[in-house]
Design a protein around this motif. Structure first.
Motif, short mmCIF file in Angstrom:
data_model
loop_
_atom_site.label_atom_id
_atom_site.label_comp_id
_atom_site.label_asym_id
_atom_site.label_seq_id
_atom_site.Cartn_x
_atom_site.Cartn_y
_atom_site.Cartn_z
N GLU A 22 0.92 -0.69 0.12
CA GLU A 22 0.18 -0.35 0.02
C GLU A 22 0.86 1.00 0.08
O GLU A 22 0.50 2.22 -0.68
N ARG A 23 1.82 1.35 0.57
CA ARG A 23 2.95 2.70 1.38
C ARG A 23 3.08 2.65 0.01
O ARG A 23 4.43 4.10 -0.84
N LEU A 24 4.25 1.26 -1.26
CA LEU A 24 4.64 1.67 -2.68
C LEU A 24 3.88 2.06 -3.26
O LEU A 24 4.40 3.68 -4.54
N GLU A 25 2.56 1.87 -3.91
CA GLU A 25 1.58 2.28 -4.23
C GLU A 25 1.03 4.19 -4.46
O GLU A 25 1.34 4.67 -5.26
N LYS A 26 0.84 3.82 -2.54
CA LYS A 26 0.82 5.81 -2.62
C LYS A 26 2.10 6.76 -2.59
O LYS A 26 1.86 8.05 -2.83
N GLU A 27 3.01 6.67 -1.50
CA GLU A 27 4.01 7.67 -1.98
C GLU A 27 5.49 6.06 -2.02
O GLU A 27 6.17 6.12 -0.13
#
Length: 143
Positions: free
Chosen positions: A91-96
């Motif tokens: 999730e974090r790689l997709e978002k930031e």
């Protein structure tokens, strides 16, 4: 032989550029941390910020090994009771994706005033474009 300590006025800083395309996150972060601390120079002094500036491009193309995409969880607390937030690495790689690399490098720097100065010399960008062309960053081989 005499031991020579570098003073902060004598530090010569250079700009380096790293491409995160296809790099493993932890190994990549440890190499960046060495450059930020100045351990790649023969004049390394532990109590002086002797490191160089680092520009990282293509942060969204970093890779991880194993099941870290689903098993690694980032936590943060909002300050309110019962508000512990969690998100997976995927999730974090997709978002930031920039923050994933910054967090990994920060984990390998000293947690002192000196470490806070070092992390400010790290510039991470999602794509291959960056605004530091005027500084003429030179690519550094990751060996």
């Amino acid at each position: 032989m005499k031991t020579v300590f570098v003073k902060k006025e004598e530090v010569n800083r250079r700009w380096f550029i790293f491409d995160a395309n296809g790099q493993t996150l932890g190994r990549f972060a440890s190499r960046i941390a060495k450059v930020l601390m100045g351990k790649n120079k023969p004049t390394y002094t532990p109590n002086v910020d002797n490191g160089d500036f680092v520009v990282v491009i293509n942060a969204e193309k970093i890779k991880v090994t194993g099941k870290k995409l689903t098993d690694k969880i980032y936590y943060h607390h909002t300050g309110y009771m019962g508000n512990l937030k969690a998100e997976t690495l995927k999730e974090r790689l997709e978002k930031e994706p920039e923050e994933v690399i910054v967090d990994a490098v920060w984990g390998m720097l000293p947690k002192t005033r000196l470490g806070r100065k070092m992390i400010k010399k790290l510039k991470v960008y999602r794509g291959s474009e960056h605004p530091h062309i005027a500084q003429k960053p030179e690519p550094l081989k990751l060996s």
